[in-house]
Each structure stands twice: as C-alpha cells, then as structure tokens.
Design a protein around this motif. Structure first.
Motif, PDB file in Angstrom:
ATOM      1  N   ARG A  18       0.831  -1.209   0.000  1.00  0.00           N
ATOM      2  CA  ARG A  18       0.000   0.000   0.000  1.00  0.00           C
ATOM      3  C   ARG A  18       0.867   1.261   0.000  1.00  0.00           C
ATOM      4  N   GLU A  21       1.985   1.761  -3.580  1.00  0.00           N
ATOM      5  CA  GLU A  21       0.866   2.216  -4.426  1.00  0.00           C
ATOM      6  C   GLU A  21       0.506   3.670  -4.132  1.00  0.00           C
ATOM      7  N   GLN A  22       0.495   4.013  -2.847  1.00  0.00           N
ATOM      8  CA  GLN A  22       0.080   5.369  -2.491  1.00  0.00           C
ATOM      9  C   GLN A  22       1.151   6.402  -2.830  1.00  0.00           C
ATOM     10  N   ASN A  44      -3.049 -11.884   1.566  1.00  0.00           N
ATOM     11  CA  ASN A  44      -4.007 -11.476   2.591  1.00  0.00           C
ATOM     12  C   ASN A  44      -3.986 -12.466   3.751  1.00  0.00           C
ATOM     13  N   PHE A  70      -2.759 -10.356  -3.050  1.00  0.00           N
ATOM     14  CA  PHE A  70      -3.465  -9.092  -3.238  1.00  0.00           C
ATOM     15  C   PHE A  70      -3.472  -8.673  -4.696  1.00  0.00           C
ATOM     16  N   ARG A  71      -4.594  -8.163  -5.134  1.00  0.00           N
ATOM     17  CA  ARG A  71      -4.636  -7.422  -6.379  1.00  0.00           C
ATOM     18  C   ARG A  71      -3.659  -6.255  -6.241  1.00  0.00           C
ATOM     19  N   ARG A  73      -2.188  -2.581  -7.889  1.00  0.00           N
ATOM     20  CA  ARG A  73      -2.485  -1.521  -8.858  1.00  0.00           C
ATOM     21  C   ARG A  73      -1.481  -1.558 -10.010  1.00  0.00           C
ATOM     22  N   TRP A 301      -6.516  -4.867  10.305  1.00  0.00           N
ATOM     23  CA  TRP A 301      -6.247  -5.111   8.891  1.00  0.00           C
ATOM     24  C   TRP A 301      -6.376  -3.831   8.059  1.00  0.00           C
ATOM     25  N   THR A 305      -3.704   0.235   4.831  1.00  0.00           N
ATOM     26  CA  THR A 305      -4.281   1.026   3.752  1.00  0.00           C
ATOM     27  C   THR A 305      -4.473   2.476   4.193  1.00  0.00           C
ATOM     28  N   LYS A 309      -1.782   5.920   2.923  1.00  0.00           N
ATOM     29  CA  LYS A 309      -2.241   7.095   2.187  1.00  0.00           C
ATOM     30  C   LYS A 309      -1.635   8.367   2.782  1.00  0.00           C
ATOM     31  N   SER A 334     -11.336   0.075  12.484  1.00  0.00           N
ATOM     32  CA  SER A 334     -12.418  -0.789  12.039  1.00  0.00           C
ATOM     33  C   SER A 334     -11.860  -2.196  11.871  1.00  0.00           C
ATOM     34  N   ARG A 397     -20.248   3.529  11.544  1.00  0.00           N
ATOM     35  CA  ARG A 397     -18.887   4.040  11.407  1.00  0.00           C
ATOM     36  C   ARG A 397     -18.855   5.560  11.529  1.00  0.00           C
TER      37      ARG A 397
END
Lengths: 407, 62
Positions: A18, A21-22, A44, A70-71, A73, A301, A305, A309, A334, A397
C-alpha cells in the motif's frame, strides 16, 4: 538528494504494498524499492485463520499465497519489489541499509513497514507440535498436522485464538482454549459481551480454561500435553500459540529512534529524524485525535491502507521540502472477526472504554444481532455489531467523526 | 471503467459501500448490489473500495 530520489520501503506485506501504491498515487516518480522478507508477493492474512485454514485442499505455501495474493495496482509495474530480501540493519545518518545477504542499498527516503511477528511462549518442553499463525508457511504447517481428529490446545483467547478455535472445532477437532488473563477477547470487548461469546463457543463444543497459564509442554520429541499453571497436564496433539505479537524493529536499532513499542511517529506518521522517514501499518505508533494524544499501534487489517495514504503524502512533502499537511490524521479504527456463525464488526476503540452499553439485542441470542456501544468518561469511543447487516455499517462508522480538541 | 465482484468470495462485509457509495450498496437484505460500469470519475473511490475489501473480491478492468 540525488537527481532522482530513491525511496526504500522496508516490509513487503500489505503495508509495503500500500505504501508503494500510495506513493505512486500522490505523484512520487522517483525510484521505489520494496524489501520483502517473505518469499511471496503480498498476500491477505485474515483467511489464514479461517477460509484457508479450513479449506479442503492440498497445496504448498506457494499455492496458499497465490490463493490469497493481493490485487496490485497497475502502478506497481514501476516498482522494484524484492522478495526473500530481509533488511538486517540500517544507518539513517548515511542513508544506507544492509540486507541479510549483505547487499548495501542507498536511499533518500525511508518507509518502515515491517509489521509484526507472533510471540512464542517461552516455556520448556518439545517444540514439535507447537504452532503460531502469521504466514502461509505457518498455516500450511498447522494444516498438515490436522489430517485426522486431534486434541488441540489453543493458548490465548484473543481474536486470532478465538477464530482458530472456531475454525478447528468446525473441522471436528477437540479444542480447548487456555487463557491466562480474563475471558475471550475481554480486553477489547468487555466482560459481558466476552462471556456471551464464550458461551456461544462452548455451545459448539469449545472448552475454556481461564485464568490459567501454560508453564511447559510434555512429550519426548513432540508435544503430548500442555502443563498448566496449576500443575495439571492437558493432553494435546497440536498446540496453537496465539499470545500476541512483537514489532519487527530490530533492523532500525542503533539510530536513536523510539522503538519501545513499534516505531514512534507523529500524527502525520513522520518519524522524528533528519532523514525523510515515515512508518506504516501495525508497526507505526501514532496518536489518533479521535481519541486522545497517546501514540498507539493499531493491529487492524485496515491500518496499512489508511496509514499508507497519509504516510505517502507526508514522505513526499519531506522529500521535496514542502510543508507537511496540517489536516489531522484521524482514521476510524475498524475490524471484523468471523467465529462460527457470528460476525463481529467493530468501529472505534472499545478497549479504551470504562462503560459498556447494550443498545440492541440480547446477550444470549447473539445470532439474532447485537449492538453494543463503548464509552470513556461519557464519550462514545467504540461500537461492536454482532450479526448486524452490512447496510448499517456506514451509519455505525460515521458516529466517529468528532476530534478530541488538542490539549 | 469495468468493475466485477467475485460473488464466490464476497461476504457482504460492506466496506466497499463505505468507500464508494455511488457504486456499491448493501441492500435491505444485507446483500451487495453494484454498478459494474461506473463513470471514470468514480475511479479513485472504486480503487479504494477494492483496497479495503477484506476478501479482495473486487476486480477493476479498464
């Protein structure tokens, strides 16, 4: 800085992925190298205590990692992603890191994304037959020991322990959970709800031995029993140790950083150093103004992500000499957990609470739905939904939007 | 853009509906509904939805 900046991301699991990607997403176009210790592309982990542990399939760890990969990007095509390449040490002053194979790499900016490893019980006895669960190798090893009905002892009744217990019980194994401090998941969800979930597990045949530690294991060359703190020996073919985690920060020692519990950062995930450096994922210890100004690591988890960012934006600002964004970083914690026919969905930080309120449902009918709120000094800090429809999650949330005013 | 949800994997967690509410929705029965051909303006949110899917069931094709 060299003409084209070089960023090293240390850690090749979800946090490292992540972060890469970010960094690309915020426009960083310098060189980017991810150093992953595992031999696999990022995969995962949550299914390792549930679907993958239970799945009736052959396959080696490579297959398992492939099934949960993981998928990535498209921007990952422009990233050097190294696997089986653990970083052993780093010198932040000279901006170099050394891999376990002895290679030295130079960098201008650094992302710490090394995550956690499971703690093992430090007690005497044979090691064969004892398991932890973090990697596909761990999962494969555990699955391989479950080819016929076994007597399983799960040490530690946290979330992983409870998930593994439910999965193995459903597979037909005899499962006993030994927990030295309190009831299942009690530290997070409180005693009332914890007791209700324990009863639910017991109704499915899981046994609990509470307020009892494991002080050793019996057996000649492999485990045949767990020695409990009272001296009783609990027969066991397979032991799963789910007794918490340790932060992977040894590679950063010697750089005068605060590594007392993960990597200390400010609210923007910046590590205090003259080098542009950030931390991402469950190794990052940062304050969340939704609750207070106490830096904490968060092992959910969703954290890689969310932190990636913000950390990417912070690192790019540090590399270019621009001001780091002033907006407070206030991610809403969460997480979920699946145990038998229960889905627990949690928002906020219920572990901080001094008061628990049952808002909907009944503790002895968990499958029909339960909504619990958690409060600290009358301030709503957490929500737990058991078997409530996903349609309500957004509303649950969004209860967490108000920041605690800075002291 | 084209979006596909692997229904074999999907467990109706609903995280996608939080990340990209214009594209994903959990209906009153608790099941996922989604727009498989969202406007490209939704790309950032759909990428985020795919990231936060606990079972990684969302596939994005351009």
């Amino acid at each position: 800085m060299s003409l084209r900046p070089r960023v090293a991301i240390v850690g090749g699991s979800l946090s490292g992925l992540r972060a890469a990607e970010q960094l690309r997403a915020v426009g960083y176009d310098g060189s980017l190298t991810v150093f992953g210790a595992e031999p696999h592309a990022p995969y995962n982990r949550p299914p390792l205590s549930k679907e993958i542990l239970a799945a009736d399939l052959g396959g080696d760890p490579v297959d398992l990692a492939g099934r949960t990969a993981f998928r990535q990007r498209a921007s990952m095509g422009n990233v050097d992603f190294l696997t089986s390449c653990a970083v052993e040490s780093t010198d932040l002053t000279n901006r170099t890191l050394r891999t376990a194979t002895g290679d030295v790499h130079h960098f201008d900016g650094l992302v710490a994304a090394t995550g956690l490893r499971p703690r093992h019980l430090a007690v005497p006895g044979p090691t064969q037959g004892r398991h932890v669960l973090r990697t596909v190798e761990d999962c494969h090893h555990l699955r391989s020991s479950l080819t016929k009905p076994r007597r399983v002892v799960v040490v530690g009744a946290g979330f992983i322990g409870c998930e593994v217990s439910a999965t193995l019980r459903k597979l037909g194994h005899a499962v006993t959970v030994v927990e030295p401090a309190g009831r299942p998941m009690e530290r997070v969800i409180g005693s009332e709800v914890s007791q209700a979930i324990q009863h639910h597990h017991e109704a499915q045949g899981v046994q609990f031995i509470l307020d009892t530690g494991v002080i050793g294991f019996e057996g000649a060359d492999r485990v045949s029993g767990a020695v409990l703190s009272g001296g009783v020996v609990l027969p066991a073919d397979v032991v799963v140790e789910s007794v918490g985690s340790l932060s992977n920060t040894e590679w950063l020692t010697g750089n005068e950083l605060d590594l007392s519990d993960g990597v200390l950062t400010d609210n923007h995930l910046r590590v205090e150093h003259s080098l542009p450096m950030v931390a991402v994922g469950d190794v990052a210890r940062f304050p969340n103004p939704l609750f207070d100004d106490v830096p904490r690591r968060v092992e959910h988890w969703s954290m890689p992500t969310e932190t990636a960012k913000r950390a990417a934006a912070t690192l790019v600002a540090l590399l270019t000499g621009e001001a780091v964004g002033k907006t407070p970083f206030a991610p809403i914690p969460s997480f979920w957990s699946d145990q038998f026919d229960l889905r627990l969905q949690c928002f906020g930080s219920p572990a901080l609470a001094d008061e628990v309120r049952i808002e909907e449902g009944e503790l002895d009918r968990l499958t029909s739905g339960l909504l619990v709120t958690y409060h600290r000094q009358d301030r709503h800090v957490g929500t737990l939904a058991v078997n409530l429809t996903g349609a309500r999650q957004r509303t649950l949330r969004e209860a967490f939007t108000t920041l605690v005013p800075a002291a | 853009m084209n979006v596909t949800v692997d229904r074999q994997l999907c467990q109706d967690h609903g995280q996608c509906a939080i990340a990209a509410p214009e594209v994903f929705r959990i209906n009153d029965e608790g099941k996922l509904e989604y727009n498989g051909t969202p406007d490209d303006a939704q790309r950032e949110y759909v990428e985020e939805a795919a990231d936060v899917c606990p079972v990684q069931a969302i596939l994005i094709a351009d």
